[in-house]
Design a protein around this motif. Structure first.
Motif, PDB file in Angstrom:
ATOM      1  N   ILE A  33     -36.485  93.470  84.944  1.00  0.00           N
ATOM      2  CA  ILE A  33     -35.211  93.912  85.502  1.00  0.00           C
ATOM      3  C   ILE A  33     -34.375  94.273  84.290  1.00  0.00           C
ATOM      4  O   ILE A  33     -34.646  93.782  83.189  1.00  0.00           O
ATOM      5  CB  ILE A  33     -34.578  92.772  86.349  1.00  0.00           C
TER       6      ILE A  33
ATOM      7  N   CYS B 103     -37.904  89.360  92.345  1.00  0.00           N
ATOM      8  CA  CYS B 103     -38.141  90.242  93.493  1.00  0.00           C
ATOM      9  C   CYS B 103     -39.262  91.243  93.260  1.00  0.00           C
ATOM     10  O   CYS B 103     -39.861  91.716  94.225  1.00  0.00           O
ATOM     11  CB  CYS B 103     -36.860  90.975  93.845  1.00  0.00           C
TER      12      CYS B 103
ATOM     13  N   TRP C 257     -36.003  97.659  91.009  1.00  0.00           N
ATOM     14  CA  TRP C 257     -34.635  97.574  90.517  1.00  0.00           C
ATOM     15  C   TRP C 257     -34.069  98.962  90.215  1.00  0.00           C
ATOM     16  O   TRP C 257     -32.902  99.085  89.878  1.00  0.00           O
ATOM     17  CB  TRP C 257     -34.555  96.675  89.281  1.00  0.00           C
TER      18      TRP C 257
ATOM     19  N   GLU D 293     -34.227  79.735  89.053  1.00  0.00           N
ATOM     20  CA  GLU D 293     -33.303  80.819  88.699  1.00  0.00           C
ATOM     21  C   GLU D 293     -31.906  80.272  88.840  1.00  0.00           C
ATOM     22  O   GLU D 293     -31.527  79.811  89.928  1.00  0.00           O
ATOM     23  CB  GLU D 293     -33.457  82.020  89.641  1.00  0.00           C
TER      24      GLU D 293
END
Ligand code: AHR
Length: 646
Positions: free
Chosen positions: A46, A234, A264, A452
């Motif tokens: 990301i 993700c 992303w 996270e």
């Protein structure tokens, strides 16, 4: 008059510094073992964290496989994208250049990821796969170009023969430039096909080819992470099942790893990067190798058959999950299997016959709902049967509380997963208020993996206030190390010109790295893990927020050290006295080494222009009468360390 002035000053100072607090650290009450791997990192591609970041490849879309095959390229002359009789079956596109002797020339430029960074006197390895259509010699000029469009490095390649072959040359940059490009010019008449055009700095981490950006790995190495969670996030789930992360596509020769979209690229419309793909040049082999280099436990996450639940309802029927489960089993074989097994052999052929000693695997990212539990069940069954030695990480969903969280935790207990992955992106205030979160957690259930987390201030800067809030919260992780086994801040990396999500632990541009205050908090924990918790109390209570103060303590039996962590999240200075109790021998006149992260400005940040605005400083104090004292500044985090006799 002067006397009055001094008196007033003293009075003012007195009101600013609160009454001294005595914190008792009791070595006679050694507590739970702290996992050596407790504090680690979470890597996801990301913010251009992999391609354009950690992965040192400087050319974007090197195999012409993006949906628009010339993204990143500026072709000139006659240049066509073809795919017949390709060099790589899983990356079939290549370019055909036809130089007809016209004055405009024939070739291509590549602008890298927000430009290419070159450093003066550094050497760069350029390579391509090529064939000459008539078999005759074809000469290529390769140039590194600076922002003013001037060449700052030159190389030459001569190709011959009508079969695909790899060619490479080294080019030295004569200047530093942050946003350069590379240019290739076919100087001979005729046609040539080119594929997988690649440019790496020679100096990568451990000087490996297909290597990683040295300065970024050094930042990770200096952190001393205990665990390395990868590859997301993700991106594991994909916005569709087809675009989920499939680890098997990320191993074997880098040239033939099929690319994937990076979800992303379009997740946030206000941070739209249509040119963001995953080359998988940094794939699972490289992740395992990096974990090994860092001395961190690898923690891969695999798809559980649910596409990103925020974006889609697509899922694999439970009855059809077998290939997904097999992927997880094969991954364990890839990491740990003997070299005569199918996947162990792939690992060995990639240069690592020794197993990677994988101990844990996460099934799904931050999934939620019944659909997750239904799918997790067959994974757990198969893994327990075939790999009882591997720890299983399940999910508690995307938030640290609420319906999904409350539903999932009991389910994770029922399924007896080893660890439950909790995620919290919350305000600094939440972190300060929740430092006691784990004080009353069930001691008998699965362990917690804070997989996270990050304190998000309103402007989402990596500022001092957020770092101090995280440090305060982490005293609660340490105090509850019997329950919390792993913790990884997220996300890890962000390119200053190409980010989608902030805050992030480490920022970078094409030439520089910025370690944030949040990075230093993580480092101060990861470098001072200790082996066992010790109680640290004030008037018999844990220190967790009263007057803005937080504390935890541990002993490092191997190093014969006591480590006390103190956070002063208040604005004013506080006078702290640490009383040391239960020691074999009194600790008189010993030196306490103290590391401090502090700023008077809670909004302070580190930037590319001023990367050292907030950095840890060091000082020492002497013990007296079995204790020590110091004045804890406001907005500050202290790690105090002293040698003891065990
Ligand atoms: O860290 C950024 C994202 O946050 C991760 O990809 C995801 O797991 C979470 O929603």
């Amino acid at each position: 008059m002067k006397k009055l002035y001094i008196l007033l000053l003293l009075l003012a100072a007195h009101t600013l510094v609160k009454a001294q607090k005595t914190y008792v650290v009791d070595l006679g009450k050694t507590g739970a073992e702290i996992r050596p791997e407790m504090y680690g990192v979470f890597f996801e591609d990301i913010n251009f964290g992999a391609d354009g970041g950690l992965y040192a490849e400087l050319i974007k879309n090197r195999s012409f496989e993006f949906d628009q095959p010339l993204v990143g390229w500026i072709p000139f002359g006659e240049v066509n994208v073809l795919s017949e009789d390709p060099c790589f079956d899983r990356n079939p596109h290549y370019v055909r250049l036809n130089e007809k002797g016209l004055r405009r020339g024939t070739g291509l430029e590549n602008t890298g990821f927000t430009g290419i960074g070159f450093k003066q006197n550094d050497r760069y390895r350029f390579s391509f796969y090529a064939r000459s259509l008539d078999g005759g010699e074809k000469k290529f000029r390769i140039e590194l170009i600076n922002e003013a469009n001037n060449p700052i490095g030159k190389g030459e390649l001569h190709l011959s023969g009508s079969g695909w072959k790899k060619y490479e040359c080294l080019i030295k940059a004569t200047q530093t430039c942050a946003k350069g490009k590379i240019r290739l010019v076919l100087e001979s008449a005729g046609e040539a096909d080119l594929d997988h055009l690649s440019l790496f700095p020679v100096e990568t981490w451990k000087n490996r080819e297909n290597g990683l950006r040295k300065d970024l790995v050094e930042a990770l190495y200096d952190l001393k992470p205990g665990v390395f969670r990868f590859p997301g996030g993700c991106i594991i789930e994909g916005n569709t099942l087809e675009t989920r992360y499939q680890w098997k596509n990320s191993v074997g020769p880098a040239e033939n790893r099929p690319i994937n979209e990076n979800r992303w690229n379009y997740t946030f419309k206000h941070r739209f990067f249509p040119d963001y793909y995953q080359s998988y040049g940094l794939g699972f082999f490289e992740f395992f190798l990096l974990s090994e280099d860092l001395g961190a436990e690898p923690l891969p996450v695999v798809s559980c058959g649910l596409a990103c639940q925020y974006e889609s309802t697509e899922c694999v029927p439970v009855a059809d999950l077998e290939p997904y489960i097999q992927d997880a089993l094969d991954l364990i074989e890839f990491a740990n299997g003997a070299t005569d097994t199918k996947w162990g052999k792939v690992r060995a052929e990639m240069g690592h016959p020794q197993p990677f000693n994988l101990k844990m695997i996460a099934i799904g990212n931050e999934q939620w709902g019944e659909g997750y539990v239904e799918r997790l069940i067959p994974f757990v069954k198969a893994l327990r049967k075939q790999h009882p030695e591997i720890k299983i990480v399940g999910s508690a969903g995307p938030t640290p509380d609420g319906e999904n969280f409350d539903y999932l935790w009991p389910k994770m207990k029922e399924l007896k997963v080893d660890l439950v992955d909790e995620h919290y992106y919350r305000s600094p205030e939440w972190f300060l208020e929740n430092a006691g979160r784990y004080d009353h957690y069930d001691r008998n259930g699965p362990k917690v993996f804070a997989g996270e987390y990050a304190a998000h201030p309103k402007n989402r800067d990596n500022n001092v206030a957020s770092a101090i809030a995280e440090a305060a919260f982490m005293t609660g992780l340490e105090r509850n190390a019997d329950v919390v086994h792993l913790a990884t801040y997220a996300p890890l990396f962000a390119h200053v010109d190409a980010w989608q999500w902030k805050p992030d632990m480490i920022w970078f541009d094409n030439l520089n790295v910025v370690r944030t205050p949040n990075y230093y908090v993580q480092q101060m924990y990861a470098r001072n893990v200790g082996t066992n918790t010790l109680p640290v109390t004030h008037e018999g209570n844990v220190i967790s927020g009263k007057d803005g103060l937080y504390a935890s303590a541990c002993v490092d039996k191997g190093q014969s050290e006591v480590i006390v962590k103190i956070v002063n999240a208040a604005a004013e200075v506080q006078d702290i006295h640490i009383s040391l109790k239960g020691f074999k021998k009194p600790v008189k006149e010993a030196t306490v080494q103290i590391t401090c992260l502090h700023s008077n400005v809670p909004e302070a940040v580190n930037t590319v222009a001023a990367p050292h605005t907030v950095v840890p400083t060091h000082f020492s104090v002497q013990t007296n009468d079995n204790g020590f004292q110091f004045k804890a500044l406001g907005n500050a985090f202290y790690v105090c360390k002293l040698k003891i006799q065990l």
